[in-house]
Design a protein around this motif. Sequence first.
Motif, PDB file in Angstrom:
ATOM      1  N   ARG A   1      18.275 -51.500  -2.896  1.00  0.00           N
ATOM      2  CA  ARG A   1      18.981 -50.438  -2.168  1.00  0.00           C
ATOM      3  C   ARG A   1      20.413 -50.848  -1.875  1.00  0.00           C
TER       4      ARG A   1
ATOM      5  N   ASN B   1      19.070 -41.017  -7.961  1.00  0.00           N
ATOM      6  CA  ASN B   1      17.695 -41.490  -8.151  1.00  0.00           C
ATOM      7  C   ASN B   1      16.685 -40.572  -7.489  1.00  0.00           C
ATOM      8  N   GLU B   2      17.014 -40.146  -6.252  1.00  0.00           N
ATOM      9  CA  GLU B   2      16.112 -39.234  -5.547  1.00  0.00           C
ATOM     10  C   GLU B   2      16.005 -37.915  -6.309  1.00  0.00           C
TER      11      GLU B   2
ATOM     12  N   MET C   1      17.561 -29.896  -3.577  1.00  0.00           N
ATOM     13  CA  MET C   1      17.994 -31.128  -2.917  1.00  0.00           C
ATOM     14  C   MET C   1      19.503 -31.313  -3.064  1.00  0.00           C
TER      15      MET C   1
ATOM     16  N   ARG D   1      21.896 -43.779  -5.266  1.00  0.00           N
ATOM     17  CA  ARG D   1      20.587 -43.620  -4.612  1.00  0.00           C
ATOM     18  C   ARG D   1      20.189 -42.154  -4.615  1.00  0.00           C
ATOM     19  N   PHE D   2      21.193 -41.292  -4.331  1.00  0.00           N
ATOM     20  CA  PHE D   2      20.921 -39.862  -4.285  1.00  0.00           C
ATOM     21  C   PHE D   2      20.519 -39.349  -5.680  1.00  0.00           C
TER      22      PHE D   2
ATOM     23  N   GLU E   1      13.630 -38.207  -9.020  1.00  0.00           N
ATOM     24  CA  GLU E   1      12.231 -38.298  -8.599  1.00  0.00           C
ATOM     25  C   GLU E   1      11.675 -36.955  -8.130  1.00  0.00           C
ATOM     26  N   ALA E   2      12.539 -35.951  -7.972  1.00  0.00           N
ATOM     27  CA  ALA E   2      12.064 -34.630  -7.547  1.00  0.00           C
ATOM     28  C   ALA E   2      11.049 -34.099  -8.562  1.00  0.00           C
TER      29      ALA E   2
END
Length: 453
Positions: free
Chosen positions: A377, A388-389, A402, A385-386, A392-393
């Motif tokens: 992290r 990556n999120e 998002m 990081r965002f 993962e959605a």
Amino acid sequence: MPANMNVNCPACNSVVEADVEQIIEVQRQPQLKQALLSGQLNRIQCRACGASNVLVTPLLYHDADNEVLLAFVPPELNLQGTQRDQVVGELLKELTGRIPKEDFRGYMFQPGQVLTMQGLIEQVLEGDGVTKDMLETQRQRVDLLGRMTQADPKRLRSLVRKHDAEIDAIFFQAALALMQQAVQEGQEPLVKALAAVQEAAAKHSSFGRQLTAQAEEQDRIVKDVAGRLQALGEKPTRKDILALLLALASDEPRLQALVGLVRPALDYPFFQELSLQIGRSPVAERPQLETLRERLGELTREADAQAQAALQRSAGVLQAIVASPDTDRAIRENLSLMDESFMAVLAGNIREAESRLDIQASSKLKSIHQKIVNLMRQQMRPELRFVNELLEAPDDSAALAMLEKGAQNFGAALLPALSAVAAMLRQQGQETLARRLDVLHKAASDGEDGKIS
Ligand SMILES: [Zn+2]
């Protein structure tokens, strides 16, 4: 064992306490070889001034499998003749002290001498089958990449065309490695420039166009096969899967894709049923079925061997980290090896320790897990990081929602991060995920334009 030493920072001369590795035994500590090759071995960060330098120290490199033993005494140490022999002799004594007498071989008494760090790395790579020519080619590609990232973006297309012959697999590999490094170090302008170079190379070079076409074709194949699999319903029977395998038997790319998707279903009972069906079939149809059975056997063995090798490598890395007296350092040195397979092995070991009620082992493993997650992290910029999120959605529309909610937190950094990660995913053949980022990129840039006007 690393030796704990006090050394002077070459930049500010402060005293820095450092764990220094002088003996690299490839079979015992493969991570030290990786560290050597990536220039991280004995890299020491000064607490006073922050400078990061590789410590100048003698090294002994031992690869028992390939019977390679190399000694490197840096010329900076100014050691001559007998002094030099003495330093090498001491390291050799320490190394052979760890080796059982019956394993002694002649080459162990006469280490090969290398005169420079570059020479050491070249010889190590040569042992792995990487020749000087290959290294030279790689250097040229990295040079070319460097020039391209500094060029005016408008000139990229013509530069790519001019160097068409040099834009090959090595070029794209080097670009990917540089990209990963730049992303980790948060060098945004370089990430952006590399993404532009990759995009231009993929679009305008012969090799890049071929690569893009292949990735798109592969994507189409997987989608097509997944669609056919879905058409079999929620819970397809062995018979259904066998019928589909048969239908695709003469279409090798689709057959491979299907095996990848249904590997767990291709178990022992499946092969039994296939054999039964062969026995029941008319003689004329048997050869085709037998060929399929043989090919499926090969494909599942290949898939399993790959998974097995990845697991073994990860288990070795984990062992080295657990055994290391300095966990943080061992994790940092191995961070590049911590992929999905490694995290799965770590999670499996935690579960196993818990089921044995071994509190000590499970808490040590859990703290290693926590440290890795924290370090990853920390090393990741917030916008990455965002991204990556977003990846993962569960689906594109969830990711879009998002993005709408979170985009304003990242400002102008988000767009280059989206295109950089898309380019990286494309290089790795993950076309579907890359396309999601294209969609998000378009949505984010439309939103941005909207605000400006
Ligand atoms: Zn310093």
